[in-house]
Design a protein around this motif. Structure first.
Motif, PDB file in Angstrom:
ATOM      1  N   TYR A   1       0.985  -1.271  -0.210  1.00 11.49           N
ATOM      2  CA  TYR A   1      -0.076  -0.057   0.041  1.00 11.49           C
ATOM      3  C   TYR A   1       0.986   1.243  -0.118  1.00 11.49           C
ATOM      4  CZ  TYR A   1      -3.437   3.492   1.603  1.00 11.49           C
ATOM      5  OH  TYR A   1      -4.177   4.674   1.642  1.00 11.49           O
ATOM      6  N   VAL A   2       1.822   1.523   0.886  1.00 12.59           N
ATOM      7  CA  VAL A   2       2.664   2.390   0.816  1.00 12.59           C
ATOM      8  C   VAL A   2       3.717   2.547  -0.240  1.00 12.59           C
ATOM      9  CG1 VAL A   2       2.394   2.863   3.444  1.00 12.59           C
ATOM     10  CG2 VAL A   2       4.353   1.332   2.401  1.00 12.59           C
ATOM     11  N   ARG A   3       3.792   1.440  -1.062  1.00  8.46           N
ATOM     12  CA  ARG A   3       4.683   1.565  -2.035  1.00  8.46           C
ATOM     13  C   ARG A   3       4.116   1.944  -3.401  1.00  8.46           C
ATOM     14  NH1 ARG A   3       6.829  -4.511  -3.117  1.00  8.46           N
ATOM     15  NH2 ARG A   3       7.824  -3.483  -4.807  1.00  8.46           N
ATOM     16  N   VAL A   4       2.841   1.494  -3.619  1.00  7.74           N
ATOM     17  CA  VAL A   4       2.093   1.653  -4.744  1.00  7.74           C
ATOM     18  C   VAL A   4       2.019   3.160  -5.058  1.00  7.74           C
ATOM     19  CG1 VAL A   4      -0.211   2.190  -3.762  1.00  7.74           C
ATOM     20  CG2 VAL A   4       0.025   1.079  -6.048  1.00  7.74           C
ATOM     21  N   ARG A   5       2.127   3.624  -6.421  1.00  8.19           N
ATOM     22  CA  ARG A   5       2.267   5.011  -6.976  1.00  8.19           C
ATOM     23  C   ARG A   5       1.087   5.195  -8.055  1.00  8.19           C
ATOM     24  NH1 ARG A   5       7.015   9.028  -9.117  1.00  8.19           N
ATOM     25  NH2 ARG A   5       5.982  10.518  -9.591  1.00  8.19           N
ATOM     26  N   HIS A   6       1.254   4.410  -9.235  1.00  8.45           N
ATOM     27  CA  HIS A   6       0.436   4.761 -10.161  1.00  8.45           C
ATOM     28  C   HIS A   6      -1.244   3.922 -10.084  1.00  8.45           C
ATOM     29  CE1 HIS A   6       3.373   6.988 -12.233  1.00  8.45           C
ATOM     30  NE2 HIS A   6       4.166   5.950 -12.082  1.00  8.45           N
ATOM     31  N   GLY A   7      -1.107   3.028  -9.156  1.00 16.81           N
ATOM     32  CA  GLY A   7      -2.329   2.413  -8.790  1.00 16.81           C
ATOM     33  C   GLY A   7      -3.381   3.140  -8.227  1.00 16.81           C
TER      34      GLY A   7
END
Length: 472
Positions: free
Chosen positions: A229-235
């Motif tokens: 969750y904290v990694r996702v950027r474009h999702g």
């Protein structure tokens, strides 16, 4: 050192494809929540959890910093939180092709604890912020020359935590006191130890790169899911780093709120699990020892999650490169407010029990004739902790500011009147709403005295106790 930083780690794309430097990073914001949890928990747990403190790694950065530092103007505490994208050791699984690359710090946060521990603010510096970088000495003794224009996240690559401290101090003139670092696996253990962190998704997400798959709505997440969750950027969101910072601020606030209000700190087993999770992956400066943490804890006793605020440093598009960010004109006044935050939490006078701002409901009416004055005053009141609504324009203009109260709100009115420089005498309002204080802004209005925070409300700020589904 009386100035050290905290750095933690986040994540880029986890192979199999080559991982771009700008890929997905883990939340460095978690260290703000962890610093609060560590110091608050350490006060009662030091004897019982002495072994856990032995897990902490320490780093000496004094020699790299030298004596030319900003002067400390008050008793506030400033902790620099950093996220390193190192792929060494167990972190290699999050980008094996980057194992031999020098790390960068793409999460940079200054945690400011007001004097007396009454309030705290986490100030995020975007990784793409273009700044003047001072000369830095690396841990290997190499001296990096000053640069008139550089991206702030490269400071960590050149000189580690010490270079980031020098860079932040040079552009803000704020003295930094301590630092910490938590890695990927420590982050997952922390979210497990608190029993998961609540989040709210505006839409469903199925992102193959971060491996995040969640439906729209509220969820409680931990471990690998929290990491995704904290990694996702474009999702999620618009794909920008600033949008992701907002999401990370909400997550960190929810984490701190969970630990501070859900019995984690008062439950010996939960606290032990949490402290072990933190300390096994924690690096601090040499001077941030357990006794110092205990001293900080004493200052922070009684601080609720509602007193924990998160902002992004005032900034906007870089005029030389629209893909980068530059400090805005509002940045220096903001830094000045942080530097000069001398306000201690107010103590009750002998024999009195004043109503705290958090229990005072205020309606603001504009009788000054100045457009937007009621909204501006309402924002100031809200930043002090009052429950505020804007009533609109007063029936007529008035030269003097007035404080009026409905039935049962006389003591509440005194709390509000005490923060107004003109010292209006509260008066009962005929037909006033029970329990409500009405503030009628007059032409004599100047400003609002501080109730203990010292730093005005900032645009877009987030509080740890905000509704996780609240739009920002």
């Amino acid at each position: 050192m009386n100035s050290n930083p905290m750095y933690m780690e986040y994540v880029d794309d986890a192979d199999p494809e080559p991982a771009p430097r700008r890929g997905w990073r883990i939340l460095g914001w978690v260290c703000i929540g962890m610093s609060a949890i560590m110091v608050v928990g350490s006060l009662t747990a030091y004897g019982l959890y002495r072994k856990a403190f032995g897990n902490i790694s320490h780093e000496d950065v004094n020699a790299q910093l030298g004596p030319d530092r900003p002067q400390k103007l008050n008793k506030a505490l400033n902790i620099l939180l950093l996220g390193s994208d190192t792929r060494s050791g167990a972190n290699a699984r999050y980008g094996r092709r980057m194992t031999n690359e020098p790390p960068r710090s793409d999460t940079i946060i200054l945690l400011h604890l007001s004097p007396g521990g009454g309030q705290a603010m986490g100030i995020s510096f975007p990784r793409d912020l273009m700044v003047r970088m001072p000369s830095c000495k690396g841990q290997d003794g190499r001296v990096w020359p000053a640069e008139s224009r550089a991206q702030i996240n490269s400071a960590f690559t050149k000189g580690g935590a010490a270079c980031v401290i020098k860079t932040i101090e040079s552009l803000s003139n704020i003295r930094i006191d301590h630092f910490m670092q938590v890695d990927f696996n420590g982050f997952k253990a922390i979210t497990n130890a608190v029993g998961g962190v609540p989040v709210c998704l505006p839409k469903a997400v199925n992102d193959p790169k971060s491996k995040l798959r969640l439906s729209a709505g509220r969820h409680t997440i931990k471990g690998e899911t929290a990491l995704a969750y904290v990694r996702v950027r474009h999702g999620l969101g618009d794909g920008s780093d600033l949008d992701r910072i907002k999401r990370q601020q909400k997550f960190m606030g929810a984490l701190a709120d969970k630990a501070l209000s859900a019995g984690v700190l008062s439950n010996p087993k939960k606290l032990l699990d949490l402290m072990n999770a933190v300390t096994k992956s924690l690096t601090t400066d040499d001077e941030l020892k357990p006794q110092v943490m205990m001293d900080i804890a004493r200052e922070m006793q009684g601080m609720s999650s509602g007193k924990l605020r998160f902002v992004t440093v005032p900034s906007g598009p870089d005029p030389l490169d629209p893909n980068r960010v530059a400090l805005s004109p509002a940045a220096q006044p903001f830094f000045a407010a942080v530097r000069n935050d001398r306000t201690m939490p107010e103590k009750p006078k002998a024999g009195s029990q004043p109503i705290p701002p958090s229990q005072v409901r205020v309606r603001v009416f504009n009788g000054s004739g100045i457009d937007g004055q009621a909204s501006r005053v309402a924002d100031d009141l809200e930043s002090q902790g009052f429950q505020v609504t804007v009533g609109g324009n007063a029936p007529s203009l008035t030269s003097a500011t007035r404080v009026l109260y409905g039935a049962g709100a006389d003591q509440h009115a005194k709390t509000l009147a005490g923060l107004i420089p003109s010292k209006p005498q509260p008066a009962a309002r005929n037909g006033g709403t029970p329990g409500i204080v009405d503030l009628v802004i007059g032409r004599d209005w100047t400003n609002l005295k501080s109730a203990g925070g010292g730093i005005p409300k900032q645009q877009g700020e987030i509080r740890a106790n905000d509704d996780i589904c609240k739009e920002t």
